[in-house]
Write an enzyme that holds these catalytic residues in place. Structure first.
Site, short mmCIF file in Angstrom:
data_model
loop_
_atom_site.label_atom_id
_atom_site.label_comp_id
_atom_site.label_asym_id
_atom_site.label_seq_id
_atom_site.Cartn_x
_atom_site.Cartn_y
_atom_site.Cartn_z
N SER A 179 0.83 -0.89 0.09
CA SER A 179 -0.01 -0.17 0.17
C SER A 179 0.42 0.82 0.02
O SER A 179 1.78 1.63 -0.81
CB SER A 179 -0.96 -0.36 0.88
OG SER A 179 -1.81 0.83 1.17
N ASP A 429 -8.69 -5.98 -5.38
CA ASP A 429 -8.45 -4.67 -4.55
C ASP A 429 -8.65 -3.53 -5.35
O ASP A 429 -8.30 -3.10 -6.27
CB ASP A 429 -7.07 -5.09 -4.13
CG ASP A 429 -6.24 -3.43 -3.53
OD1 ASP A 429 -6.95 -2.91 -2.98
OD2 ASP A 429 -5.20 -3.68 -3.65
N HIS A 454 -5.58 -7.28 -0.66
CA HIS A 454 -5.10 -6.05 -0.74
C HIS A 454 -3.87 -6.41 -0.26
O HIS A 454 -3.76 -7.35 0.94
CB HIS A 454 -5.33 -4.91 0.02
CG HIS A 454 -4.87 -4.34 0.67
ND1 HIS A 454 -4.92 -2.59 -0.60
CD2 HIS A 454 -3.81 -3.07 1.57
CE1 HIS A 454 -4.28 -1.75 -0.83
NE2 HIS A 454 -3.63 -2.12 1.16
#
Length: 507
Positions: A179, A429, A454
């Site tokens: 991320s 995601d 994710h």
């Protein structure tokens, strides 16, 4: 015994706020009943907590006699196993926008590939300048040093000092991050190629800025995840926003809504409740893993399927909002231990992202009119800017990230100037809409998992992992092994058992 790389961890991602700021990692928004004697744990991964005297501002020459020029930055160093010592590789996890121990517990790939580890990120967890979170977060002057560039400089300074102290100046560094941490990993490889030989950037939305991708892409993908499970569930959620507004207009309506959704305090506006619900849907899409997980909240495998089952299977006569509560209760209270929900809870200390979103991390977010299960909304930059001025007294710089790190014409730029970066994205995601989804060169590659969520590749391995995920991780480690072979030369031999390339994950 196989000698293992040293592993280091340092520590960022997006809750839906006014003017649709990008969602950050959420707090649980709940107050669980506490078990007597409960203690924290990090999945059995063994590490030492250490501190580094870090410079507050790497890009100026402040008077070092001032005690606030430096701060104590926490990092974790894994202790399990026997590492390769001087000259051995260093695996470095670029930290995120929360407590590093939390991310350490959810980055199993790095632990399992090399059980020595470290991580940190200024202004999160215990790495607070000015001596306390209250002082660090006091105003725009004290928050001014919370930037991606300062974080990358922290990593460069720490790694350089650590290698010198370990007599390991010749050790290659491999960066990992998921991320926001994945964004930092890719950017650090580009900005400090002499520090690290390569980077695994998992679920890193480096293209989610300006107009590089459509502003609706994130919430369109969230909506698609629900639609693929149940069209009736998708439609119930789509209809619920009007039902919420209608019910919020009557006498004592906000109190009744708060009771329906078991909130700890009465909401002041229906918007607060809408944000809470929207956050749940966004995070469910992010962590729609095929196996049980507890990354954001304790959840079953395929949690969106479970949410939609609850929404769809309520008895006849159940109102839309009662169906919605039954569904989101899977996300916020799957364990059944929550008495009430606190909309302002932030147990992982992620509030600093609000500042970052108001300065350089400006990710335009909109709801489309036709494809979304959310009410239509077009990103309104003037409103976004006013919210930031009211909150922090600063104006955002929406073009700064692409000026500093690039983003436009990414294929042309990275093909010419980048190397040794893996971009992983799972197409479930919603952040994959801002990710790199195609190979750019022989050494800047994209691995795409149609059923991935994710940064699922970084998750700890479990017996429930599907075969495609096992092969995907082997492929990533095979590429990293190649980087290290190139660094050391073939005579040193492989540090990992090289795996056969994946058939379908890379594109």
């Amino acid at each position: 015994m196989r000698r293992l790389p040293l592993l280091l961890i340092l520590g960022i991602l997006p809750a839906v706020a006014s003017a649709l700021a990008p969602p950050r990692f959420p707090g649980p928004h709940s107050r669980p009943r506490r078990a007597a004697g409960a203690v924290g744990a990090v999945r059995g991964y063994d590490y030492e907590t250490q501190y580094f005297r870090q410079r507050l501002d790497h890009f100026s020459f402040l008077d070092e006699g001032d005690g606030e020029v430096f701060f104590q930055q926490r990092y974790l160093v894994g202790r399990a196993g026997e590492w390769a010592g001087a000259g051995g590789p260093i695996f470095f996890y670029c930290g995120n926008e929360g407590d590093i121990a939390w991310f350490a517990a959810n980055s199993g790939l790095v632990w399992e590939a090399a059980p020595r580890f470290a991580a940190l990120h200024r202004y999160y967890g215990e790495s607070m300048p000015f001596g306390s979170k209250e002082k660090a977060y006091n105003n725009s002057k004290s928050l001014a040093y919370l930037t991606a560039a300062q974080a990358l400089a922290d990593y460069a300074v720490l790694l350089t000092d650590l290698k010198r102290n370990l007599s390991s100046e010749g050790s290659p560094v491999v960066l990992f991050g998921g991320s926001y941490g994945g964004m930092l990993a890719s950017w650090m490889r580009l900005k400090y190629p002499h520090i690290a030989v390569g980077a695994l950037a998992s679920s890193a939305p480096i293209l989610q800025f300006e107009d590089i991708v459509p502003s609706t892409i994130f919430y369109d993908l969230v909506s698609n995840d629900f639609k693929r499970e149940s069209l009736s569930c998708f439609q119930t959620i789509k209809d619920s926003w009007k039902a919420l507004d209608d019910q919020g207009n009557g006498q004592d309506s906000l109190l009744k809504l708060s009771e329906t959704f078991h909130l700890c305090q009465t909401v002041k506006t229906t918007g607060e409740l809408s944000d809470w619900l929207s956050s749940a849907y966004s995070y469910l899409a992010m962590v729609d893993y095929p196996m049980p997980s507890d990354f954001l909240m304790p959840l079953p495998g395929n949690p969106i399927k479970e949410v939609c089952r609850k929404i769809d299977n309520q008895p006849d006569g159940t109102s839309i909002l009662e169906r919605i509560y039954a569904g989101v209760n899977i996300y916020y209270n799957y364990t059944g231990t929550v008495d009430c929900f606190d909309l302002n809870d932030d147990p992982h200390g992620m509030g600093g992202w609000d500042w970052q979103a108001c300065t350089e991390m400006v990710m335009p977010m909109s709801y489309s009119e036709d494809r979304s299960m959310f009410p239509a909304y077009k990103f309104d930059y003037p409103s976004y800017e006013n919210n930031c001025i009211n909150s922090f007294g600063v104006r955002p710089r929406p073009q700064w990230i692409t000026t500093e790190f690039g983003g436009h014409n990414i294929s042309l730029v990275l093909e010419g100037f980048g190397s040794n970066i893996i971009f992983f994205n799972g197409l479930l995601d919603p952040w994959s809409g801002g990710g790199v989804l195609k190979n750019i060169s022989e050494s800047v590659v994209a691995i795409v998992a149609p059923l991935g969520a994710h940064h699922i590749d970084l998750r700890p391995a479990t017996k429930e992992d599907p075969d495609w995920l096992v092969r995907l991780r082997e492929s990533e480690l095979d590429i990293i092994s190649g980087w290290l072979l190139d660094y050391y030369g073939a005579k040193r031999g492989a540090l990992f058992q090289r795996a056969a390339p994946m058939d379908s994950a890379a594109s």
